[in-house]
Design a protein around this motif. Sequence first.
Motif, PDB file in Angstrom:
ATOM      1  N   VAL A  60       0.842  -1.193   0.000  1.00  0.00           N
ATOM      2  CA  VAL A  60       0.000   0.000   0.000  1.00  0.00           C
ATOM      3  C   VAL A  60       0.876   1.240   0.000  1.00  0.00           C
ATOM      4  O   VAL A  60       1.827   1.334   0.774  1.00  0.00           O
ATOM      5  N   ARG A  61       0.554   2.186  -0.860  1.00  0.00           N
ATOM      6  CA  ARG A  61       1.239   3.490  -0.860  1.00  0.00           C
ATOM      7  C   ARG A  61       0.515   4.385   0.127  1.00  0.00           C
ATOM      8  O   ARG A  61      -0.675   4.652  -0.006  1.00  0.00           O
ATOM      9  N   MET A  62       1.251   4.867   1.137  1.00  0.00           N
ATOM     10  CA  MET A  62       0.670   5.738   2.157  1.00  0.00           C
ATOM     11  C   MET A  62       1.401   7.069   2.162  1.00  0.00           C
ATOM     12  O   MET A  62       2.620   7.112   2.056  1.00  0.00           O
ATOM     13  N   ASN A  63       0.650   8.140   2.297  1.00  0.00           N
ATOM     14  CA  ASN A  63       1.226   9.487   2.298  1.00  0.00           C
ATOM     15  C   ASN A  63       1.724   9.835   3.700  1.00  0.00           C
ATOM     16  O   ASN A  63       1.104  10.615   4.413  1.00  0.00           O
ATOM     17  N   ARG A  64       2.852   9.263   4.085  1.00  0.00           N
ATOM     18  CA  ARG A  64       3.418   9.515   5.407  1.00  0.00           C
ATOM     19  C   ARG A  64       4.809  10.128   5.314  1.00  0.00           C
ATOM     20  O   ARG A  64       5.617   9.967   6.196  1.00  0.00           O
ATOM     21  N   PHE A  65       5.074  10.816   4.227  1.00  0.00           N
ATOM     22  CA  PHE A  65       6.364  11.473   4.053  1.00  0.00           C
ATOM     23  C   PHE A  65       6.337  12.759   4.870  1.00  0.00           C
ATOM     24  O   PHE A  65       5.431  13.571   4.717  1.00  0.00           O
ATOM     25  N   PRO A  66       7.294  12.981   5.758  1.00  0.00           N
ATOM     26  CA  PRO A  66       7.170  14.095   6.695  1.00  0.00           C
ATOM     27  C   PRO A  66       7.192  15.485   6.075  1.00  0.00           C
ATOM     28  O   PRO A  66       6.677  16.423   6.661  1.00  0.00           O
ATOM     29  N   ASP A 118       6.079  16.344   2.850  1.00  0.00           N
ATOM     30  CA  ASP A 118       5.168  16.587   1.729  1.00  0.00           C
ATOM     31  C   ASP A 118       3.960  15.667   1.871  1.00  0.00           C
ATOM     32  O   ASP A 118       4.101  14.451   1.827  1.00  0.00           O
ATOM     33  N   ASP A 119       2.760  16.239   2.033  1.00  0.00           N
ATOM     34  CA  ASP A 119       1.584  15.385   2.240  1.00  0.00           C
ATOM     35  C   ASP A 119       1.118  14.687   0.971  1.00  0.00           C
ATOM     36  O   ASP A 119       0.207  13.873   1.012  1.00  0.00           O
ATOM     37  N   ARG A 120       1.760  14.965  -0.172  1.00  0.00           N
ATOM     38  CA  ARG A 120       1.434  14.237  -1.407  1.00  0.00           C
ATOM     39  C   ARG A 120       2.453  13.156  -1.733  1.00  0.00           C
ATOM     40  O   ARG A 120       2.292  12.416  -2.692  1.00  0.00           O
ATOM     41  N   ALA A 121       3.536  13.081  -0.976  1.00  0.00           N
ATOM     42  CA  ALA A 121       4.579  12.094  -1.241  1.00  0.00           C
ATOM     43  C   ALA A 121       4.239  10.795  -0.525  1.00  0.00           C
ATOM     44  O   ALA A 121       3.757  10.807   0.604  1.00  0.00           O
ATOM     45  N   GLY A 122       4.475   9.676  -1.197  1.00  0.00           N
ATOM     46  CA  GLY A 122       4.079   8.391  -0.639  1.00  0.00           C
ATOM     47  C   GLY A 122       5.231   7.448  -0.385  1.00  0.00           C
ATOM     48  O   GLY A 122       6.282   7.531  -1.025  1.00  0.00           O
ATOM     49  N   ILE A 123       5.010   6.537   0.560  1.00  0.00           N
ATOM     50  CA  ILE A 123       5.973   5.517   0.935  1.00  0.00           C
ATOM     51  C   ILE A 123       5.250   4.174   0.886  1.00  0.00           C
ATOM     52  O   ILE A 123       4.108   4.075   1.348  1.00  0.00           O
ATOM     53  N   PRO A 124       5.880   3.112   0.352  1.00  0.00           N
ATOM     54  CA  PRO A 124       5.200   1.811   0.318  1.00  0.00           C
ATOM     55  C   PRO A 124       5.306   1.084   1.662  1.00  0.00           C
ATOM     56  O   PRO A 124       6.367   1.076   2.292  1.00  0.00           O
ATOM     57  N   GLN A 137       4.272  -2.521   7.926  1.00  0.00           N
ATOM     58  CA  GLN A 137       5.735  -2.451   7.933  1.00  0.00           C
ATOM     59  C   GLN A 137       6.193  -1.658   6.717  1.00  0.00           C
ATOM     60  O   GLN A 137       5.817  -1.962   5.582  1.00  0.00           O
ATOM     61  N   ARG A 138       7.014  -0.643   6.954  1.00  0.00           N
ATOM     62  CA  ARG A 138       7.518   0.183   5.860  1.00  0.00           C
ATOM     63  C   ARG A 138       8.528  -0.595   5.026  1.00  0.00           C
ATOM     64  O   ARG A 138       9.407  -1.275   5.558  1.00  0.00           O
ATOM     65  N   LEU A 139       8.393  -0.502   3.685  1.00  0.00           N
ATOM     66  CA  LEU A 139       9.408  -1.038   2.788  1.00  0.00           C
ATOM     67  C   LEU A 139      10.543  -0.019   2.660  1.00  0.00           C
ATOM     68  O   LEU A 139      10.311   1.185   2.819  1.00  0.00           O
ATOM     69  N   PRO A 140      11.762  -0.456   2.348  1.00  0.00           N
ATOM     70  CA  PRO A 140      12.903   0.470   2.327  1.00  0.00           C
ATOM     71  C   PRO A 140      12.968   1.391   1.113  1.00  0.00           C
ATOM     72  O   PRO A 140      13.910   2.175   0.989  1.00  0.00           O
TER      73      PRO A 140
END
Length: 197
Positions: free
Chosen positions: A98-104, A106-112, A123-126
């Motif tokens: 899942v791509r989640m917008n949890r980048f500190p 930028d609220d449009r940036a996503g982390i898998p 669990q965050r992927l690297p």
Amino acid sequence: IAFVHAGDIYTVPRAGGTATRLTSHDGLELFPKFSPDGRWIAFSAQYSGTRQVWVIPADGSAPPKQLTWYSDIGPQPPRGGFDYRVLDWTPDGQNIVVRMNRFPLDDRAGIPYLVPVAGGMEQRLPVPETGGGMLSPDGQSYVYTPIDREFRTWKRYSGGMADDIRIFDFSTKKSEKITSNPNQDIIPMWVGDRIYY
């Protein structure tokens, strides 16, 4: 085939025929993805005012089950993309990517993230940042775009945010750019030994 029409999820046989509606809530249900064994469909839904990740039996025999409980970032313009965007399943069917917008910054940036189907903390992927993406068939690599550009409709855009496709290797923690088109390359899909985008 699973697809979305008017904010609800339907399935239809690959050969064609009558589509079966699986969801009917007032909130949007988006991004359906079949599990590797075809028994489940993961999706994003707005059932309680925020978008979360849910899973439902592919035959619709039981109600959806909620898997995430963390607040999303709230409404965005359509070009801003979507928080809690279901991208893929792990090959063993135990987790949903899942791509989640949890980048500190930028609220449009996503982390898998990996969301366990059995429940529990994600669990965050690297991978440092992602737009669309998908695991390789063996789950050892991840094909992706670093920037979330899929929901912008600027034809032939070739500015500084035009994406290229990259592959992240989980064993080396390195990313390799595999395209160099001046325009946008988006929505990569890894099918067998080929990558489509």
